[in-house]
Design an enzyme around this catalytic site. Sequence first.
Site, short mmCIF file in Angstrom:
data_model
loop_
_atom_site.label_atom_id
_atom_site.label_comp_id
_atom_site.label_asym_id
_atom_site.label_seq_id
_atom_site.Cartn_x
_atom_site.Cartn_y
_atom_site.Cartn_z
N LEU A 271 -6.33 47.08 -86.09
CA LEU A 271 -7.79 46.94 -86.37
C LEU A 271 -8.11 46.90 -87.64
O LEU A 271 -8.04 48.21 -88.34
CB LEU A 271 -8.35 47.85 -85.38
N ASP A 272 -8.41 45.94 -88.35
CA ASP A 272 -9.02 45.88 -89.93
C ASP A 272 -10.57 46.00 -89.67
O ASP A 272 -11.14 45.20 -89.47
CB ASP A 272 -8.70 44.52 -90.49
#
Length: 267
Positions: free
Chosen positions: A174-175
């Site tokens: 998850l950026d």
Amino acid sequence: MIIYIDILLIENFIINLFLLMVMTKLLKVKKRRKQEVFAATLGAFYVLVMISPSLKFFTLIPFKIIVSIIMVYITIGTTHIKNLIKGTGVLIMLSFLLSGVCFGLSFFSNGYSLNSGYTLNSYPIKYLVLAILCILIFTERIVDIIKDKYFVSNYTYDLTIKINNKEIHTQGFLDTGNELKEPITNLPVIIIEKALYDDVDLDPKKLLYINFKAVNGVDGMLRGIRVDEIIIENESCKLLREGIVCFTEHSLAEDGEYRALLSRGIV
């Protein structure tokens, strides 16, 4: 006096690496491990000019400052004069501080008198100091690795993408800074590596092309496809989402911990 070149280089390398490591901590700059090692090696070889009579000219203070600036430049990777001066000043200050500590410790094994002054005959504590520096260097490295692993594990999800009746299973990271969306549908974008979809037949008529612009100013276009069934899960949750899956030929993680980047809007 017998000088062992290999031992001299190793000792100076350890000291330089420790000083550069502390300098980057104090300046709060991004760690560049390979550059730190290279800069420490350069500083270690510079000590050879002090034992070579033909190179004594290079032991003058201006050359020492130049070498320090080069080491700082290699380590922090900047040409900004202010940062180079600050880094060089910190490195020199730390060198004086460590020298003072070592000199103070030498009094435990060497005598001093007002008549004869101070003579350094032996310095057995030197190896204790070098051992402590090695422990600190390795400890700092291990702590950083553990922190990175812990951070990545907290933001890593099991990812299942169903495309054309085929399922792609991988790990997605998850950026939190990634807000890339397809402008028409406003669906979030997932980026996956090319190797994951090599055996998936994609209809060219259904392909989407999404423009992007990175923080560093680099822009380009991603090729992707809309997917109505994306399963995102970890220990605490399981989500079913729809989104745009885009493809990249680049590896997303050096160690292969994850092979997909999740947009913040998909979780």
